[in-house]
Design a protein around this motif. Structure first.
Motif, short mmCIF file in Angstrom:
data_model
loop_
_atom_site.label_atom_id
_atom_site.label_comp_id
_atom_site.label_asym_id
_atom_site.label_seq_id
_atom_site.Cartn_x
_atom_site.Cartn_y
_atom_site.Cartn_z
N ALA A 13 -1.53 -7.72 -14.94
CA ALA A 13 -0.53 -6.20 -14.12
C ALA A 13 -1.60 -5.62 -12.70
CB ALA A 13 -0.04 -4.73 -14.21
N ASP A 14 -3.00 -5.99 -12.92
CA ASP A 14 -3.42 -5.85 -11.64
C ASP A 14 -4.33 -6.72 -10.87
OD1 ASP A 14 -4.36 -2.90 -12.42
OD2 ASP A 14 -6.26 -3.31 -13.49
N LYS A 15 -3.99 -7.56 -11.81
CA LYS A 15 -4.16 -9.08 -11.08
C LYS A 15 -3.35 -9.80 -10.19
CE LYS A 15 -7.78 -11.64 -13.86
NZ LYS A 15 -8.84 -11.93 -13.32
N MET A 66 -7.79 4.47 -8.16
CA MET A 66 -6.97 5.74 -8.83
C MET A 66 -6.15 4.45 -9.33
SD MET A 66 -4.69 9.00 -7.59
CE MET A 66 -6.49 10.17 -7.57
N ASN A 67 -5.43 4.84 -10.29
CA ASN A 67 -4.37 3.99 -10.65
C ASN A 67 -2.28 4.90 -10.68
OD1 ASN A 67 -4.63 5.30 -12.85
ND2 ASN A 67 -5.57 3.56 -13.88
N LEU A 68 -2.05 4.14 -10.91
CA LEU A 68 -0.58 4.88 -11.56
C LEU A 68 0.02 6.31 -12.20
CD1 LEU A 68 2.09 4.59 -9.90
CD2 LEU A 68 3.11 3.54 -11.60
N LYS A 69 -1.05 5.71 -13.78
CA LYS A 69 -0.89 6.71 -14.31
C LYS A 69 -1.95 8.14 -13.81
CE LYS A 69 -1.87 7.20 -19.69
NZ LYS A 69 -2.12 6.50 -21.08
N ILE A 121 -0.94 1.24 -6.89
CA ILE A 121 0.62 0.99 -7.20
C ILE A 121 1.00 2.04 -7.16
CG2 ILE A 121 1.95 -0.54 -7.95
CD1 ILE A 121 -0.44 -1.39 -10.14
N ILE A 122 2.28 2.00 -6.00
CA ILE A 122 3.82 2.93 -6.12
C ILE A 122 4.41 2.29 -6.87
CG2 ILE A 122 5.15 4.97 -4.98
CD1 ILE A 122 1.87 5.55 -4.94
N ILE A 123 4.83 1.56 -6.29
CA ILE A 123 6.55 0.53 -6.27
C ILE A 123 5.90 -0.89 -7.01
CG2 ILE A 123 7.83 2.55 -6.18
CD1 ILE A 123 8.18 0.85 -3.72
N ASP A 124 6.43 -1.72 -7.49
CA ASP A 124 6.95 -2.96 -6.92
C ASP A 124 8.15 -3.43 -7.67
OD1 ASP A 124 7.47 -2.73 -9.96
OD2 ASP A 124 6.29 -3.47 -10.87
N GLU A 125 7.75 -4.64 -7.22
CA GLU A 125 9.22 -5.67 -6.59
C GLU A 125 10.31 -5.11 -8.40
OE1 GLU A 125 8.07 -9.46 -6.91
OE2 GLU A 125 9.62 -9.81 -9.23
N ARG A 126 9.73 -4.77 -9.68
CA ARG A 126 10.56 -4.72 -10.72
C ARG A 126 11.17 -3.33 -10.38
NH1 ARG A 126 9.10 -2.05 -14.55
NH2 ARG A 126 10.60 -1.42 -16.30
N GLU A 127 10.91 -2.25 -9.64
CA GLU A 127 11.11 -1.07 -9.65
C GLU A 127 11.99 -0.79 -8.27
OE1 GLU A 127 7.87 2.47 -10.33
OE2 GLU A 127 9.72 3.61 -9.06
N LYS A 128 11.36 -1.12 -7.43
CA LYS A 128 12.35 -1.86 -6.69
C LYS A 128 13.86 -2.32 -6.59
CE LYS A 128 8.98 -2.15 -2.56
NZ LYS A 128 9.10 -3.64 -1.01
N THR A 129 13.98 -3.04 -7.51
CA THR A 129 15.37 -4.05 -8.10
C THR A 129 15.70 -2.77 -8.56
OG1 THR A 129 14.16 -6.27 -7.82
CG2 THR A 129 16.05 -6.40 -8.96
#
Lengths: 69, 132
Positions: free
Chosen positions: A20-22, B1-4, B53-61
């Protein structure tokens, strides 16, 4: 549409988080793609294929019915 | 910093802001409440810019589909509500008729907004012309 994402990921020894990071998505998205619940965009499909150094068609397999013209 | 980590931090900030606001409202020091909310917003905006990452394409969909479903359910509901209120509450309950008129304008506003957004997006995505 089926995919061999899990198999390729296991071959490289990548975790879902690492993949996922990649490819710049969340782990939930990787899980959804692996379980055929979400069909990735063309851009993301290419990114995934590039991680494994294979073609998109090697990772994602289209059923015959889906491409009938 | 990651999303979690971002989500954990956001929850902590929301908790502290809520606590500060409730305390300041109880003691009637509204300036403190205002400054707590503004500080929280600025802090979260800063932190959000550091998250990968805040939002990715799945979340946009998912957001697109949720918005579409909301529009498809809300607009007819409020439209029929407006029709019902203006038709049946005319003589006995004038305030309900007024509410119906407000609902009617709200429905028209929603449809207009949707049409404008659709038109703009259609232009941006290359639709609308018959060129081959």
């Amino acid at each position: 549409m089926k995919n061999k994402l899990k198999m390729y990921r296991a071959t490289l020894g990548l975790t879902q988080e690492a993949l996922a990071d990649k490819i710049g998505v969340t782990r939930q998205t990787v899980i959804a793609i692996e379980s055929d619940k979400y069909l990735p965009s063309l851009g993301l499909a290419f990114k995934i294929a590039r991680v494994f150094h294979v073609g998109v068609e090697d990772v994602f397999i289209v059923d015959g019915k889906e491409v009938s013209i | 910093m990651n999303l979690k980590k971002y989500k954990q931090l956001r929850a902590a900030v929301a908790f502290f802001v809520a606590a500060l606001v409730s305390m300041s409202v109880a003691s009637k020091t509204y300036l403190l409440a205002f400054s707590a909310v503004v500080t929280g917003m600025i802090f979260l905006t800063f932190v959000r810019s550091k998250v990968k990452i805040i939002i990715d394409e799945r979340e946009k969909t998912m957001r697109e589909k949720a918005a579409q479903m909301t529009y498809a359910i809300f607009t007819p509901t409020i439209g029929f509500g407006a029709l019902f209120l203006t038709m049946f509450a005319r003589d006995e309950y004038p305030f309900l008729q007024s509410l119906g008129i407000v609902f009617s304008y709200l429905t028209l506003f929603l449809i207009t907004l949707y049409s404008i957004s659709f038109f703009i997006l259609s232009r941006q995505m290359g639709g609308g012309s018959d060129e081959e």
